[in-house]
Design a protein around this motif. Structure first.
Motif, PDB file in Angstrom:
ATOM      1  N   ALA A   1     -32.796  59.730  63.624  1.00  0.00           N
ATOM      2  CA  ALA A   1     -33.861  60.241  63.101  1.00  0.00           C
ATOM      3  C   ALA A   1     -34.824  58.825  63.189  1.00  0.00           C
ATOM      4  CB  ALA A   1     -33.877  60.676  61.853  1.00  0.00           C
ATOM      5  N   VAL A   2     -34.446  57.633  62.639  1.00  0.00           N
ATOM      6  CA  VAL A   2     -35.447  56.548  62.708  1.00  0.00           C
ATOM      7  C   VAL A   2     -35.598  55.875  64.091  1.00  0.00           C
ATOM      8  CG1 VAL A   2     -35.428  53.906  62.138  1.00  0.00           C
ATOM      9  CG2 VAL A   2     -34.819  55.786  60.302  1.00  0.00           C
ATOM     10  N   ILE A   3     -34.458  56.011  64.888  1.00  0.00           N
ATOM     11  CA  ILE A   3     -34.628  55.530  66.174  1.00  0.00           C
ATOM     12  C   ILE A   3     -35.727  56.428  66.974  1.00  0.00           C
ATOM     13  CG2 ILE A   3     -33.422  55.327  68.524  1.00  0.00           C
ATOM     14  CD1 ILE A   3     -31.185  54.362  66.981  1.00  0.00           C
ATOM     15  N   ILE A   4     -35.720  57.620  67.012  1.00  0.00           N
ATOM     16  CA  ILE A   4     -36.443  58.641  67.863  1.00  0.00           C
ATOM     17  C   ILE A   4     -38.159  58.454  67.046  1.00  0.00           C
ATOM     18  CG2 ILE A   4     -37.478  61.076  67.665  1.00  0.00           C
ATOM     19  CD1 ILE A   4     -34.187  61.732  67.617  1.00  0.00           C
ATOM     20  N   MET A   5     -38.270  58.317  65.860  1.00  0.00           N
ATOM     21  CA  MET A   5     -39.517  57.960  65.329  1.00  0.00           C
ATOM     22  C   MET A   5     -40.054  56.835  65.585  1.00  0.00           C
ATOM     23  SD  MET A   5     -39.518  59.976  61.771  1.00  0.00           S
ATOM     24  CE  MET A   5     -37.988  59.357  60.968  1.00  0.00           C
TER      25      MET A   5
ATOM     26  N   VAL B   1     -40.482  65.523  65.585  1.00  0.00           N
ATOM     27  CA  VAL B   1     -39.159  66.213  66.099  1.00  0.00           C
ATOM     28  C   VAL B   1     -37.953  65.284  65.260  1.00  0.00           C
ATOM     29  CG1 VAL B   1     -37.850  65.924  68.018  1.00  0.00           C
ATOM     30  CG2 VAL B   1     -39.837  67.056  68.164  1.00  0.00           C
ATOM     31  N   GLY B   2     -38.299  63.788  65.165  1.00  0.00           N
ATOM     32  CA  GLY B   2     -37.467  63.059  64.751  1.00  0.00           C
ATOM     33  C   GLY B   2     -36.952  63.293  63.065  1.00  0.00           C
ATOM     34  N   LEU B   3     -37.864  63.723  62.512  1.00  0.00           N
ATOM     35  CA  LEU B   3     -37.747  64.062  61.166  1.00  0.00           C
ATOM     36  C   LEU B   3     -36.958  65.414  61.104  1.00  0.00           C
ATOM     37  CD1 LEU B   3     -41.310  63.878  59.622  1.00  0.00           C
ATOM     38  CD2 LEU B   3     -39.363  62.685  59.026  1.00  0.00           C
ATOM     39  N   ILE B   4     -37.185  66.301  61.880  1.00  0.00           N
ATOM     40  CA  ILE B   4     -36.427  67.592  62.080  1.00  0.00           C
ATOM     41  C   ILE B   4     -34.894  67.482  62.712  1.00  0.00           C
ATOM     42  CG2 ILE B   4     -36.111  69.683  63.143  1.00  0.00           C
ATOM     43  CD1 ILE B   4     -39.150  70.025  63.461  1.00  0.00           C
ATOM     44  N   VAL B   5     -34.705  66.545  63.468  1.00  0.00           N
ATOM     45  CA  VAL B   5     -33.435  66.098  63.941  1.00  0.00           C
ATOM     46  C   VAL B   5     -32.475  65.596  62.700  1.00  0.00           C
ATOM     47  CG1 VAL B   5     -32.021  64.578  65.429  1.00  0.00           C
ATOM     48  CG2 VAL B   5     -34.049  65.905  66.418  1.00  0.00           C
ATOM     49  N   GLY B   6     -33.366  64.359  61.959  1.00  0.00           N
ATOM     50  CA  GLY B   6     -32.537  63.970  60.898  1.00  0.00           C
ATOM     51  C   GLY B   6     -32.385  65.001  59.871  1.00  0.00           C
ATOM     52  N   PHE B   7     -33.118  65.864  59.435  1.00  0.00           N
ATOM     53  CA  PHE B   7     -32.793  66.886  58.589  1.00  0.00           C
ATOM     54  C   PHE B   7     -31.463  67.795  58.951  1.00  0.00           C
ATOM     55  CE2 PHE B   7     -33.626  71.251  56.849  1.00  0.00           C
ATOM     56  CZ  PHE B   7     -33.217  70.897  55.600  1.00  0.00           C
TER      57      PHE B   7
ATOM     58  N   GLY C   1     -29.105  55.266  53.377  1.00  0.00           N
ATOM     59  CA  GLY C   1     -29.289  55.960  54.343  1.00  0.00           C
ATOM     60  C   GLY C   1     -28.516  55.662  55.802  1.00  0.00           C
ATOM     61  N   HIS C   2     -27.566  54.705  55.480  1.00  0.00           N
ATOM     62  CA  HIS C   2     -26.922  54.395  56.768  1.00  0.00           C
ATOM     63  C   HIS C   2     -25.909  55.228  57.217  1.00  0.00           C
ATOM     64  CE1 HIS C   2     -28.063  50.182  56.189  1.00  0.00           C
ATOM     65  NE2 HIS C   2     -27.766  50.094  55.081  1.00  0.00           N
ATOM     66  N   SER C   3     -26.499  56.431  57.865  1.00  0.00           N
ATOM     67  CA  SER C   3     -25.625  57.549  58.541  1.00  0.00           C
ATOM     68  C   SER C   3     -26.076  57.730  59.880  1.00  0.00           C
ATOM     69  CB  SER C   3     -25.674  58.718  57.658  1.00  0.00           C
ATOM     70  OG  SER C   3     -27.092  58.946  57.623  1.00  0.00           O
ATOM     71  N   PRO C   4     -25.255  58.433  60.501  1.00  0.00           N
ATOM     72  CA  PRO C   4     -25.714  58.698  62.041  1.00  0.00           C
ATOM     73  C   PRO C   4     -26.917  59.675  61.953  1.00  0.00           C
ATOM     74  CG  PRO C   4     -23.447  59.165  61.787  1.00  0.00           C
ATOM     75  CD  PRO C   4     -23.979  58.874  60.425  1.00  0.00           C
ATOM     76  N   ALA C   5     -27.184  60.477  60.859  1.00  0.00           N
ATOM     77  CA  ALA C   5     -28.386  61.364  60.936  1.00  0.00           C
ATOM     78  C   ALA C   5     -29.611  60.480  60.601  1.00  0.00           C
ATOM     79  CB  ALA C   5     -28.161  62.266  59.482  1.00  0.00           C
ATOM     80  N   ALA C   6     -29.588  59.610  59.806  1.00  0.00           N
ATOM     81  CA  ALA C   6     -30.562  58.400  59.598  1.00  0.00           C
ATOM     82  C   ALA C   6     -30.937  57.731  60.709  1.00  0.00           C
ATOM     83  CB  ALA C   6     -30.359  57.793  58.073  1.00  0.00           C
ATOM     84  N   TRP C   7     -30.071  56.938  60.870  1.00  0.00           N
ATOM     85  CA  TRP C   7     -30.182  56.144  62.361  1.00  0.00           C
ATOM     86  C   TRP C   7     -30.755  56.935  63.710  1.00  0.00           C
ATOM     87  CZ3 TRP C   7     -30.416  51.155  62.674  1.00  0.00           C
ATOM     88  CH2 TRP C   7     -29.737  50.439  61.650  1.00  0.00           C
TER      89      TRP C   7
END
Length: 76
Positions: free
Chosen positions: A19-23, A51-57, A11-17
């Motif tokens: 989402a994880v930072i927001i959460m 919201v973090g989950l939705i942003v990552g998705f 999961g080393h991607s901008p989407a994963a990072w």
């Protein structure tokens, strides 16, 4: 002998990072708010976790996931 297992990317991607930072921030704020007995802020933090989950998705769907066209893996 045995075949090496391919690296799944972890999961080393901008989407994963993102989402994880927001959460993580939401969880930290929610924990502090729970300790300080501020219920509205606890519920707001829970909303930001969602919201973090939705942003990552959404970021994964627009191409910033591990196998997305906009993702540029770094060389190790």
């Amino acid at each position: 002998m045995s075949n090496p297992i391919a690296d799944p990317g972890h999961g080393h991607s901008p989407a994963a990072w993102t989402a994880v930072i927001i959460m993580l921030v939401a969880f930290a704020v929610g924990t502090a708010a729970f300790y300080l007995d501020v219920p509205w802020l606890v519920y707001t933090a829970v909303a930001f976790i969602i919201v973090g989950l939705i942003v990552g998705f959404v970021m994964t769907k627009i191409g910033y996931g591990v196998n997305g066209p906009k993702y540029q893996p770094k060389e190790h």
